[in-house]
Every structure is written in structure tokens, then in C-alpha cells.
Write a protein that holds these residues in place. Sequence first.
Motif, short mmCIF file in Angstrom:
data_model
loop_
_atom_site.label_atom_id
_atom_site.label_comp_id
_atom_site.label_asym_id
_atom_site.label_seq_id
_atom_site.Cartn_x
_atom_site.Cartn_y
_atom_site.Cartn_z
N ALA A 1 -9.95 -1.54 -7.58
CA ALA A 1 -9.18 -2.21 -8.65
C ALA A 1 -7.75 -2.53 -8.21
O ALA A 1 -7.22 -3.60 -8.55
CB ALA A 1 -9.16 -1.34 -9.90
N GLY A 2 -7.12 -1.64 -7.44
CA GLY A 2 -5.71 -1.85 -7.03
C GLY A 2 -5.56 -3.12 -6.20
O GLY A 2 -4.82 -4.04 -6.58
N PRO A 3 -6.26 -3.19 -5.06
CA PRO A 3 -6.16 -4.41 -4.25
C PRO A 3 -6.58 -5.67 -5.01
O PRO A 3 -5.96 -6.73 -4.86
CB PRO A 3 -7.11 -4.13 -3.08
CG PRO A 3 -7.12 -2.64 -2.96
CD PRO A 3 -6.98 -2.11 -4.36
N LEU A 4 -7.59 -5.55 -5.90
CA LEU A 4 -8.04 -6.74 -6.65
C LEU A 4 -6.91 -7.24 -7.56
O LEU A 4 -6.62 -8.45 -7.60
CB LEU A 4 -9.30 -6.41 -7.47
CG LEU A 4 -9.83 -7.55 -8.35
CD1 LEU A 4 -10.23 -8.76 -7.50
CD2 LEU A 4 -11.05 -7.09 -9.17
N TYR B 1 -1.19 -11.99 0.75
CA TYR B 1 -2.09 -10.87 0.43
C TYR B 1 -3.56 -11.29 0.57
O TYR B 1 -4.40 -10.49 0.95
CB TYR B 1 -1.80 -10.34 -0.99
CG TYR B 1 -2.35 -8.94 -1.20
CD1 TYR B 1 -1.68 -7.83 -0.69
CD2 TYR B 1 -3.56 -8.74 -1.86
CE1 TYR B 1 -2.20 -6.55 -0.84
CE2 TYR B 1 -4.09 -7.47 -2.02
CZ TYR B 1 -3.41 -6.38 -1.50
OH TYR B 1 -3.92 -5.11 -1.66
N LEU B 2 -3.83 -12.56 0.29
CA LEU B 2 -5.19 -13.09 0.46
C LEU B 2 -5.59 -13.02 1.94
O LEU B 2 -6.67 -12.57 2.30
CB LEU B 2 -5.22 -14.53 -0.05
CG LEU B 2 -6.53 -15.30 0.07
CD1 LEU B 2 -7.65 -14.64 -0.71
CD2 LEU B 2 -6.36 -16.75 -0.42
N ARG B 3 -4.68 -13.45 2.81
CA ARG B 3 -4.96 -13.40 4.25
C ARG B 3 -5.17 -11.96 4.71
O ARG B 3 -6.08 -11.65 5.49
CB ARG B 3 -3.80 -14.01 5.06
CG ARG B 3 -3.74 -15.52 4.94
CD ARG B 3 -2.44 -16.06 5.53
NE ARG B 3 -2.25 -17.44 5.14
CZ ARG B 3 -2.66 -18.50 5.86
NH1 ARG B 3 -3.24 -18.31 7.01
NH2 ARG B 3 -2.48 -19.72 5.43
N ALA B 4 -4.30 -11.05 4.19
CA ALA B 4 -4.41 -9.63 4.58
C ALA B 4 -5.74 -9.05 4.08
O ALA B 4 -6.37 -8.24 4.78
CB ALA B 4 -3.23 -8.85 4.01
N PHE C 1 -2.19 -5.02 6.80
CA PHE C 1 -2.01 -6.25 7.58
C PHE C 1 -0.90 -7.15 7.03
O PHE C 1 -0.75 -8.27 7.49
CB PHE C 1 -3.33 -7.03 7.63
CG PHE C 1 -4.39 -6.38 8.50
CD1 PHE C 1 -4.17 -6.22 9.86
CD2 PHE C 1 -5.57 -5.92 7.95
CE1 PHE C 1 -5.12 -5.61 10.67
CE2 PHE C 1 -6.53 -5.32 8.75
CZ PHE C 1 -6.31 -5.16 10.11
N LEU C 2 -0.17 -6.65 6.01
CA LEU C 2 0.87 -7.51 5.43
C LEU C 2 2.04 -7.71 6.39
O LEU C 2 2.51 -8.83 6.58
CB LEU C 2 1.38 -6.91 4.12
CG LEU C 2 0.68 -7.37 2.85
CD1 LEU C 2 1.36 -6.76 1.64
CD2 LEU C 2 0.62 -8.89 2.73
N ASP C 3 2.49 -6.61 6.99
CA ASP C 3 3.63 -6.75 7.91
C ASP C 3 3.19 -6.87 9.36
O ASP C 3 3.86 -7.47 10.18
CB ASP C 3 4.58 -5.55 7.76
CG ASP C 3 5.20 -5.57 6.37
OD1 ASP C 3 5.43 -6.68 5.85
OD2 ASP C 3 5.39 -4.49 5.79
N ASP C 4 2.04 -6.24 9.67
CA ASP C 4 1.55 -6.29 11.05
C ASP C 4 0.31 -7.15 11.11
O ASP C 4 -0.75 -6.75 10.61
CB ASP C 4 1.15 -4.88 11.52
CG ASP C 4 2.36 -3.98 11.56
OD1 ASP C 4 3.40 -4.43 12.05
OD2 ASP C 4 2.25 -2.83 11.09
N PRO C 5 0.39 -8.32 11.71
CA PRO C 5 -0.83 -9.13 11.82
C PRO C 5 -1.84 -8.43 12.72
O PRO C 5 -1.46 -7.57 13.53
CB PRO C 5 -0.33 -10.44 12.45
CG PRO C 5 0.98 -10.12 13.05
CD PRO C 5 1.55 -8.92 12.36
#
Length: 431
Positions: free
Chosen positions: A266-269, A283-286, A347-351
Motif C-alpha cells: 500500500a505504501g509504494p502504491l 517514482y514511476l521509473r524507480a 532507486f530514487l537517488d541511485d540509478p
Amino acid sequence: MQTLKWSFRPLPFMQECRERYGDAFSVKFATFERPMVMISDPAAIKALYKERSHGLPPGREVILTPIVGPHSLLVIEGADHLAHRKLMLPPFHGERMRSYEPLVEEIVDAEIDRWPLGEEFAIHPRMQAITLEVILRVVFGVAEGERLQRLREVLTTVLEETASPFAQLTGLVSRRFGGRGPWAKFEKQLKAADELLYAEIAEHRARGGFEERDDMLSMMMAARFEDGSEMSDEDLRDQLMTLLLAGHETTATALAWTFDLLLRHAGPLARLRDSLAEGEEDYLRATISESLRLRPVVPLAGRRLSVDLETDDLHLPAGTDVTPAIWLAHTRAESYPEPFAFRPERFLDDPPDTYSWIPFGGGIRRCIGAAFAEFEMRIVLREVLTRCELHKASPAPEKIGRRNITISPRAGTPVVLTSRHPAQERELLPA
Ligand code: HEM
């Protein structure tokens, strides 16, 4: 026994091997004459993918050539492979891809409109319908009409025939015993598909004006090899079949897994929906990177060594068959803290790192459609999450099964749609 475990319990089998033997071990598959060395340490993966001269992974040519044909990018090697890659890459570039967005959106919206309200349905087949339509219209450039409908039917059958982990084996066996049984039936379907593909190629040629057209077939027709020659019809047919086989099931499965993960977290969604409401896509990309990390749909992407592979810990002689065990590489505690948790934030800060995040393989054979797959996944997730309220039909995580070359949700990720906005009034539903 190892082949059976790999076919039916691939991830627990990999985990058992890691616990017993560490980062590198070999597995003997019944269908291959040599053992396959599996690696998951990024240093070893880097050593493998940086060497450009290694050969094809064992079995790829034997299993795939009857379907994709001898010119396919998946099975050619050396200078021929590089020349084809160069010619096939431009349609997958960022600028080009953006021009496909309205058509992909239209395909996704039409599919969402067909979903039943308040009833349980499996989302994986719905994702397959989307990715097949995207391949047929964006990649092949087939216009609405009778041929598109026939291609949908025939190619769905061809793909189904190759779906079970045993299908390819039985295909090989029945070919060896005189081409009867399931293989003969499969060949008939493949012939019907070929006729339709050659008709499409002929129509594209007759119409001309490739430079002005957006579909990938037109771009491949317009492109020239360094000696000025163009792709023959047979070459084009093989590349179309290749893009279908490599790009359809993989992307659909990656999407089904992403829904499975999101609808159970639920959190990430909620965070994803909020970020989409603000028109923000980081956030979608992450989320997509994290889903492909935890559920890499293609489990192996190996090579046959042309020269020795050396790292601090490994010495593998030329001739050895080696593959990254992709799920093991993605769940190494040294690379990813809390490796089994679904946390897109990582993955937000580190690709994603080139050698510890490898859902698309690597080096000179890295997936040619990687950026396209992520682009398509972004559109599908955005459209579904902004138009639909979806719930998991059961809170239990999906069991893992095998389909074609992929690791796939066994029950197809059953969901229930409780409300849907019309496409033109798209707005964000509460999480
Ligand atoms: C999430 C979706 C996808 C995944 C996980 C995936 C994964 C892979 C992997 C692991 C490889 C082997 C790479 C290697 O040996 O190093 C590969 C190769 C390939 N993929 Fe994908 N793929 C996806 C989508 C696509 C799409 C959408 C297309 C095209 C429309 C595509 C076309 C290809 C082709 C042509 C190759 C062969 C490249 C070569 O040998 O040079 N893939 N893919």
C-alpha cells in the motif's frame, strides 16, 4: 533432477544453490551437453559482459532458430550481429519512442475499457493483449483491418504453442522423430504467420515513403548496411518474429509482476499515485526498476566463453558456458540492503548499476528493446493507475511459474476492478 527443479521451482532452487555454494556454481541441465556456470557477483558479471568476442549462450540457436529464423538478431554472431544491431537500434531511441506515445495510450485505454467491473480477472493475459497490440501496430506498423485480426489470432496461437517449459523440448523431440505430432501442428501455424508477415512486408514496400512513416518495420526498410545494401524480405521477416518473441511476453510479464507487487504494498502504491497526480515520473521509473530487480522476467542471459574469464575469485577457461543468475545477482545483500523487500525508493537517488541490475542482460547483446519496454510499462502503469481502482483478488503473493523463457506469475495475477474513469476524464483515484 536439477532440470526439474529449475523448471518448476526456479527461485527456491537458485537460493538453495547460493546457500550451499556461494556466488558461483555450476548446474547440469538435461538439454545441454556442458554444465552451465552461474555467477552473481557484479565483478564476474562485468568480466563476462565486457568481453565482446564471447559466443551465443548454448541452446539459444537450436531452440530459437526454427521460430525466429536464421537471420534473427537473437541467433546471429560476430560482424553480422553488430551490423544488424546498428541498423535496428535507431527506432528504439528516446526521441523516436515519444512519437509512439499517443498510439500506445490509445491501445491501453481501449483495453482498460474492456475489463469487467466487480469481477475477478487475471491481469497477465490482459497485459499480453496490450503488448501484442503494441508490437503489431507500433513495431510491425499493421493498420486496422482483416490482416491485423488474422495476425492477432495466428500469432497468439504460435506464442501459446511455445509457452510451456516442455513445449520447446517436445518440439525438439518430435522434430527428431520425423516432424509429426505437436511440432507439425506448430509448423502449420508458423507458416500461416509467415504468409501474413510477408504480405505485410510486400504492402509496406509497395506503399513506399518509409522515411515519413513511424513504424519500426518502415525504419528497418529505410535503413542501409555499411555497404549500402538493404535488409532482404527474409531478413525483415526474421527480425519481426524476433521482436515479437523477445518483446511481447517479457513486457507483459514484467507488467503483471509490477501490479502484483504494487497491489500488495500500500505504501509504494500510494506514493506512486501521488507522484503521478503531480505529473512526476521519477517514482514511476524507480518502481519499474525495483519490480524488474525483484522479479527479473528473463532469468538467464549467458555466453559461451571465447577466451578465459578471470576475476579475483574465479578462473573459467575458454569454452565454458557461463550465465549470470539474474535473480541471485539482484538479491545479493552486498548489492542491495534488505534484498527481498519491495522498496522503489532505493532507486530514487541511485540509478540502477550496470552490473548488479541486469534484467536486460549486458554488453553487446544487451536487450535492444530495454528502453522501449520501460517506456511501454510507464504508459500502461500510468493509464491504469490514473483511470482504475484495482485490488488484488487474494492477499497472498503470486506463485512463480515458467512460460516461454520467462519467470511468470502462475495464476496470472488475479485482480478486481472496483471503479473506472473514462479515458478523457482521467483523474487520480484515491489510493
Ligand atoms: C521487460 C521486458 C524485457 C526484458 C526483461 C528483456 C530481457 C532481455 C534479455 C535478458 C535479453 C538477453 C540479453 C543478453 O544476452 O545480454 C534480451 C535480448 C533481446 N531483447 Fe529484450 N527484454 C524485454 C523487452 C524487449 C522488447 C520490448 C524488445 C523489442 C521490441 C526486445 C528485443 C530484444 C532483442 C531483439 C534481443 C536480442 C539482442 C541481441 O542479441 O543483440 N526485448 N532481452
